[in-house]
Scaffold this motif. Structure first.
Motif, PDB file in Angstrom:
ATOM      1  N   LEU A   6       0.858  -1.180   0.000  1.00  0.00           N
ATOM      2  CA  LEU A   6       0.000   0.000   0.000  1.00  0.00           C
ATOM      3  C   LEU A   6       0.895   1.231   0.000  1.00  0.00           C
ATOM      4  CD1 LEU A   6      -2.810   1.361   0.214  1.00  0.00           C
ATOM      5  CD2 LEU A   6      -2.444   1.398   2.695  1.00  0.00           C
ATOM      6  N   VAL A   7       0.741   2.065  -1.016  1.00  0.00           N
ATOM      7  CA  VAL A   7       1.458   3.339  -1.085  1.00  0.00           C
ATOM      8  C   VAL A   7       0.500   4.426  -0.623  1.00  0.00           C
ATOM      9  CG1 VAL A   7       2.623   4.999  -2.571  1.00  0.00           C
ATOM     10  CG2 VAL A   7       2.920   2.543  -2.974  1.00  0.00           C
ATOM     11  N   VAL A   8       0.828   5.085   0.473  1.00  0.00           N
ATOM     12  CA  VAL A   8      -0.018   6.138   1.024  1.00  0.00           C
ATOM     13  C   VAL A   8       0.464   7.470   0.473  1.00  0.00           C
ATOM     14  CG1 VAL A   8      -0.915   7.208   3.121  1.00  0.00           C
ATOM     15  CG2 VAL A   8      -0.329   4.770   3.118  1.00  0.00           C
ATOM     16  N   GLY A   9      -0.314   8.045  -0.435  1.00  0.00           N
ATOM     17  CA  GLY A   9       0.064   9.302  -1.073  1.00  0.00           C
ATOM     18  C   GLY A   9       0.193   9.136  -2.571  1.00  0.00           C
ATOM     19  N   GLU A  29      -1.052  -0.921  -4.438  1.00  0.00           N
ATOM     20  CA  GLU A  29      -2.298  -0.148  -4.379  1.00  0.00           C
ATOM     21  C   GLU A  29      -1.963   1.235  -3.846  1.00  0.00           C
ATOM     22  OE1 GLU A  29      -6.268  -0.355  -1.584  1.00  0.00           O
ATOM     23  OE2 GLU A  29      -5.653  -2.195  -2.613  1.00  0.00           O
ATOM     24  N   ILE A  30      -2.672   2.266  -4.312  1.00  0.00           N
ATOM     25  CA  ILE A  30      -2.443   3.645  -3.871  1.00  0.00           C
ATOM     26  C   ILE A  30      -3.628   4.124  -3.048  1.00  0.00           C
ATOM     27  CG2 ILE A  30      -2.189   6.057  -4.604  1.00  0.00           C
ATOM     28  CD1 ILE A  30      -0.727   5.094  -7.059  1.00  0.00           C
ATOM     29  N   ALA A  31      -3.342   4.784  -1.942  1.00  0.00           N
ATOM     30  CA  ALA A  31      -4.366   5.471  -1.157  1.00  0.00           C
ATOM     31  C   ALA A  31      -3.994   6.946  -1.123  1.00  0.00           C
ATOM     32  CB  ALA A  31      -4.438   4.911   0.263  1.00  0.00           C
ATOM     33  N   GLU A  32      -4.887   7.797  -1.612  1.00  0.00           N
ATOM     34  CA  GLU A  32      -4.589   9.222  -1.725  1.00  0.00           C
ATOM     35  C   GLU A  32      -5.683  10.040  -1.068  1.00  0.00           C
ATOM     36  OE1 GLU A  32      -3.294  13.091  -3.006  1.00  0.00           O
ATOM     37  OE2 GLU A  32      -2.368  11.234  -2.343  1.00  0.00           O
ATOM     38  N   ARG A  33      -5.288  10.990  -0.239  1.00  0.00           N
ATOM     39  CA  ARG A  33      -6.258  11.813   0.488  1.00  0.00           C
ATOM     40  C   ARG A  33      -6.989  12.778  -0.426  1.00  0.00           C
ATOM     41  NH1 ARG A  33      -7.249  12.972   5.711  1.00  0.00           N
ATOM     42  NH2 ARG A  33      -5.490  11.698   6.366  1.00  0.00           N
ATOM     43  N   GLY A  34      -6.266  13.455  -1.308  1.00  0.00           N
ATOM     44  CA  GLY A  34      -6.909  14.440  -2.179  1.00  0.00           C
ATOM     45  C   GLY A  34      -5.885  15.144  -3.030  1.00  0.00           C
ATOM     46  N   GLY A  35      -6.359  16.078  -3.861  1.00  0.00           N
ATOM     47  CA  GLY A  35      -5.488  16.790  -4.782  1.00  0.00           C
ATOM     48  C   GLY A  35      -4.610  17.804  -4.088  1.00  0.00           C
ATOM     49  N   ALA A 151       4.184   7.822   1.652  1.00  0.00           N
ATOM     50  CA  ALA A 151       4.641   8.841   0.711  1.00  0.00           C
ATOM     51  C   ALA A 151       3.719  10.048   0.824  1.00  0.00           C
ATOM     52  CB  ALA A 151       4.638   8.289  -0.718  1.00  0.00           C
ATOM     53  N   ASP A 152       3.306  10.353   2.055  1.00  0.00           N
ATOM     54  CA  ASP A 152       2.235  11.320   2.287  1.00  0.00           C
ATOM     55  C   ASP A 152       2.717  12.656   2.846  1.00  0.00           C
ATOM     56  OD1 ASP A 152       2.855   9.734   4.503  1.00  0.00           O
ATOM     57  OD2 ASP A 152       0.852   9.811   5.355  1.00  0.00           O
ATOM     58  N   GLY A 153       3.947  13.035   2.508  1.00  0.00           N
ATOM     59  CA  GLY A 153       4.383  14.397   2.691  1.00  0.00           C
ATOM     60  C   GLY A 153       4.758  14.812   4.095  1.00  0.00           C
TER      61      GLY A 153
END
Length: 370
Positions: A6-9, A29-35, A151-153
């Motif tokens: 799972l890649v977060v971001g 798989e990617i999980a992304e919060r938003g733009g 990878a969520d900054g």
């Protein structure tokens, strides 16, 4: 239990890692919060970023974006050239730096990337689990994976849940920055003007538009009122004043943000690891955010493809730590020099500037992925 990664971001770091894993046939798989709010801005890619993106397989597409940066000029507030660098000569034609629009780079990394997207994608926290790691999502559901990469900054939920929130700090250079796009006032290379109050960078994206970055040089607060730009740079040379006039007509193009750094003692725990800004965000003195993120992605994906996921995190951190520490040290050193009064800094820069540039970038010209 899902044995994929799972890649977060879904920013530059996350897309690069997902792309590298897909190339190595590792389920991801990617999980992304938003733009991102900065999608309309640009990004400076030094030579090691070009090398890493080429190794990722997007070099040909990258050469069609933005504009090459063949020269750097460091100037005083009165427009005197303090020193210049021939970047073409330093990096060579295969790693020629470029300035590209961020949205174009993100589109390039996402092009053809057939990777599942978690919906809803916001990860609130992660925790270690037997033979894997567990992600807890914003809808209160959870899922176990074979490995989780944060990878969520800068404000990483993965880092905070694993190591706490004490890793961030204010940049030594400046507490905040203003970024913007503007019509090109006739600048043909990477150009920064520095005075006692701040530094103003203009970098051509093409013949018609420049990416701009303005910050203080002695730490301390910079408020969200754009009047700071006119107060600080209003008597700078003509190209700066032309850009100020342009952005004052359209203040909606301005983006104000803190300059926060991440100095984390650890980037890995069990089958979880941090990459990019989540692990080591650094003030953009040497423009290493995207470069280090893509390098991280290449190294971590190679280790995951090799197996033994229980030890991947520790091996990844051991391989990357020295290079990142070098960038952080070079950033701190230049930030302290930039904060000197101009009567001292300007006479020193022609002597020490070229040497500092070579010391910062010299060891970054080679990339070890083994």
């Amino acid at each position: 239990m899902d044995n994929s990664v799972l890649v977060v971001g879904g920013g530059i770091a996350g897309l690069a890692l997902a792309r590298a894993l897909r190339e190595r046939d590792v389920p991801v798989e990617i999980a992304e919060r938003g733009g991102s709010e900065t999608g309309g801005l640009a990004i400076n890619l030094p030579g090691n970023a070009i090398t890493a993106l080429t190794a990722l397989g997007v070099g040909e597409g990258l050469r069609k974006l933005g504009r090459p940066t063949q020269r750097r000029e460091y100037r005083s507030a009165r427009d005197r050239v303090l020193f210049a660098v021939d970047e073409d000569d330093f990096w060579g034609p295969e790693a020629r730096p470029r300035c590209v629009r961020r949205k174009d780079l993100l589109a390039l990394l996402a092009d053809g990337l057939d990777v599942p997207r978690r919906s809803p994608g916001a990860v609130e926290s992660v925790r270690r689990a037997p033979a894997g790691a567990e992600a807890i999502f914003s809808d209160d559901t959870s899922q176990r994976y074979g490995f989780i990469a944060g990878a969520d900054g800068v404000r990483s939920a993965v880092r905070t849940s694993l190591f706490g929130a004490a890793s961030t700090r204010q940049s030594l250079l400046s507490a905040a920055s203003w970024r913007f796009m503007a019509p090109n006032p006739g600048v043909d290379c990477w150009t920064v003007w520095s005075g006692d109050g701040g530094a103003f960078l203009l970098l051509p994206v093409d013949e018609h538009e420049v990416y701009g970055y303005a910050s203080g040089v002695r730490g301390g607060p910079i408020g969200t009122d754009p009047s700071w730009l006119r107060e600080t740079f209003g008597d700078f040379p003509d190209p700066v004043r032309a850009v100020l006039a342009s952005i004052e007509k359209d203040p909606g193009t301005l983006y104000h943000s803190p300059i926060e750094e991440v100095r984390a003692a650890s980037w890995a725990s069990g089958r979880c690891a941090l990459i990019g800004d989540a692990a080591h965000a650094t003030a953009p003195v040497w423009a290493q955010g995207a470069a280090l993120a893509v390098e991280d992605a290449l190294v971590l994906s190679g280790l995951l493809a090799g197996g033994d996921w229980d030890t991947v995190g520790a091996r990844y951190e051991a391989k990357r730590r020295d290079r990142v520490t070098h960038v952080q040290t070079a950033t701190d050193r230049f930030s302290r020099a930039a904060g000197l009064p101009t009567w001292l800094r300007n006479p020193l820069m022609p002597v020490i500037g070229p040497r500092v540039y070579k010391e910062a970038y010299g060891s970054l010209r080679t990339l070890d992925l083994k």
